[in-house]
Design a protein around this motif. Sequence first.
Motif, PDB file in Angstrom:
ATOM      1  N   ASN A 121      -2.968   0.928   5.533  1.00  0.00           N
ATOM      2  CA  ASN A 121      -4.212   1.043   4.778  1.00  0.00           C
ATOM      3  C   ASN A 121      -3.959   0.934   3.272  1.00  0.00           C
ATOM      4  O   ASN A 121      -4.724   0.291   2.546  1.00  0.00           O
ATOM      5  CB  ASN A 121      -4.892   2.387   5.078  1.00  0.00           C
ATOM      6  CG  ASN A 121      -5.449   2.448   6.487  1.00  0.00           C
ATOM      7  OD1 ASN A 121      -5.581   1.437   7.161  1.00  0.00           O
ATOM      8  ND2 ASN A 121      -5.771   3.656   6.937  1.00  0.00           N
ATOM      9  N   TYR A 122      -2.892   1.571   2.810  1.00  0.00           N
ATOM     10  CA  TYR A 122      -2.565   1.543   1.381  1.00  0.00           C
ATOM     11  C   TYR A 122      -2.259   0.113   0.930  1.00  0.00           C
ATOM     12  O   TYR A 122      -2.754  -0.348  -0.109  1.00  0.00           O
ATOM     13  CB  TYR A 122      -1.371   2.456   1.092  1.00  0.00           C
ATOM     14  CG  TYR A 122      -1.037   2.545  -0.378  1.00  0.00           C
ATOM     15  CD1 TYR A 122      -1.613   3.522  -1.184  1.00  0.00           C
ATOM     16  CD2 TYR A 122      -0.147   1.640  -0.966  1.00  0.00           C
ATOM     17  CE1 TYR A 122      -1.313   3.591  -2.541  1.00  0.00           C
ATOM     18  CE2 TYR A 122       0.153   1.705  -2.315  1.00  0.00           C
ATOM     19  CZ  TYR A 122      -0.435   2.680  -3.101  1.00  0.00           C
ATOM     20  OH  TYR A 122      -0.138   2.735  -4.447  1.00  0.00           O
ATOM     21  N   ASN A 127      -3.153  -2.709   2.356  1.00  0.00           N
ATOM     22  CA  ASN A 127      -4.355  -3.543   2.427  1.00  0.00           C
ATOM     23  C   ASN A 127      -5.253  -3.317   1.219  1.00  0.00           C
ATOM     24  O   ASN A 127      -5.858  -4.264   0.692  1.00  0.00           O
ATOM     25  CB  ASN A 127      -5.129  -3.249   3.718  1.00  0.00           C
ATOM     26  CG  ASN A 127      -4.550  -3.985   4.913  1.00  0.00           C
ATOM     27  OD1 ASN A 127      -3.937  -5.045   4.774  1.00  0.00           O
ATOM     28  ND2 ASN A 127      -4.746  -3.437   6.098  1.00  0.00           N
ATOM     29  N   LEU A 128      -5.343  -2.078   0.760  1.00  0.00           N
ATOM     30  CA  LEU A 128      -6.150  -1.799  -0.430  1.00  0.00           C
ATOM     31  C   LEU A 128      -5.496  -2.406  -1.669  1.00  0.00           C
ATOM     32  O   LEU A 128      -6.184  -2.933  -2.550  1.00  0.00           O
ATOM     33  CB  LEU A 128      -6.334  -0.293  -0.610  1.00  0.00           C
ATOM     34  CG  LEU A 128      -7.219   0.131  -1.787  1.00  0.00           C
ATOM     35  CD1 LEU A 128      -8.581  -0.538  -1.733  1.00  0.00           C
ATOM     36  CD2 LEU A 128      -7.368   1.654  -1.824  1.00  0.00           C
ATOM     37  N   PHE A 152      -6.356  -6.017  -1.551  1.00  0.00           N
ATOM     38  CA  PHE A 152      -7.765  -6.193  -1.904  1.00  0.00           C
ATOM     39  C   PHE A 152      -7.934  -6.160  -3.421  1.00  0.00           C
ATOM     40  O   PHE A 152      -8.626  -7.004  -4.004  1.00  0.00           O
ATOM     41  CB  PHE A 152      -8.608  -5.092  -1.252  1.00  0.00           C
ATOM     42  CG  PHE A 152     -10.057  -5.146  -1.650  1.00  0.00           C
ATOM     43  CD1 PHE A 152     -10.959  -5.950  -0.958  1.00  0.00           C
ATOM     44  CD2 PHE A 152     -10.524  -4.408  -2.733  1.00  0.00           C
ATOM     45  CE1 PHE A 152     -12.298  -6.013  -1.341  1.00  0.00           C
ATOM     46  CE2 PHE A 152     -11.853  -4.462  -3.119  1.00  0.00           C
ATOM     47  CZ  PHE A 152     -12.745  -5.267  -2.419  1.00  0.00           C
ATOM     48  N   ASN A 153      -7.285  -5.208  -4.058  1.00  0.00           N
ATOM     49  CA  ASN A 153      -7.434  -5.052  -5.505  1.00  0.00           C
ATOM     50  C   ASN A 153      -6.869  -6.234  -6.289  1.00  0.00           C
ATOM     51  O   ASN A 153      -7.509  -6.737  -7.217  1.00  0.00           O
ATOM     52  CB  ASN A 153      -6.765  -3.759  -5.966  1.00  0.00           C
ATOM     53  CG  ASN A 153      -7.518  -2.516  -5.535  1.00  0.00           C
ATOM     54  OD1 ASN A 153      -8.711  -2.589  -5.213  1.00  0.00           O
ATOM     55  ND2 ASN A 153      -6.848  -1.380  -5.509  1.00  0.00           N
TER      56      ASN A 153
END
Length: 277
Positions: free
Chosen positions: A242-243, A245-246, A249-250
């Motif tokens: 999750n980290y 992927n974020l 995304f950023n």
Amino acid sequence: MKPVKASAKFACLLAATAVLALAGCTKVNPPGQDTASTSTLQQVLQRGTLRVGDCLTFAPFGFYNKDGQPDGYDVDLAKELAKEMGVKLEVVNTTSANRIPNLQTAKVDVVFCNFTRNLERAKEIAFTTPYVVASEALLVKKSSGIQSAKDMANRTIATVKGSTNGDEVRSMGIPVKIQEYDSSEAAILAVKQGQADAMIEDNNFLAYQAKLDPDLVVTNEALVPLEYNAFGVKAGDQVWLNYLNLFLFNINASKQNAELYKKWFGTDPRYPLNPQF
């Protein structure tokens, strides 16, 4: 049978209630369920060092610069990730063969290394969302007049020995001559010297070669289905996934990833990260 006294019944009821209450307050994680405390994310933060597996023999994704330090597109992404986490970066030179074993044995925390997502690999590890997309195209001289594989009839394509890249053009029903070379460098030189009319390879790699030589250009086509490359992580670590992927995304939303791509490949990314179905 003797009747049981009310006080004894009440005592039994209290004992049973206590057992149930204890069971209700004790949280049992299902087998394999990840928690924040056991995640690679927490381990990296506690260690203070992020270990990134990267292939340092495939410029410009990863290579050793003139000072003997890891450099390249993937390395720049790794530096940005370490910066966001507030930790030091350790780049671990990795090969295609040991990408998955290095993750499974925790020798690295994450692998970049031109890692194409597919279902077979997903049986052993997990992948983030894509950060770069690849296909195959042709590297030709600007003066050749070749704009696509359709222009290659009765011409020569340079490939690396052991590669099946030339078969992609043949499968289109185009009569071509395949000339094999020992290395990518030798195949590129053949195009430069006129011994071959084109070289077929990963379009990102070819874009970098065209950046180095203004007399060369890459055809604007996809000769094989697109390959979506991502970060690889150990299976079962959803917190770490999750980290990452974020993070992706950023840097995609801010256009930082596109800027790094243009820095190393000399052109804007050719294919979108999110395909239209």
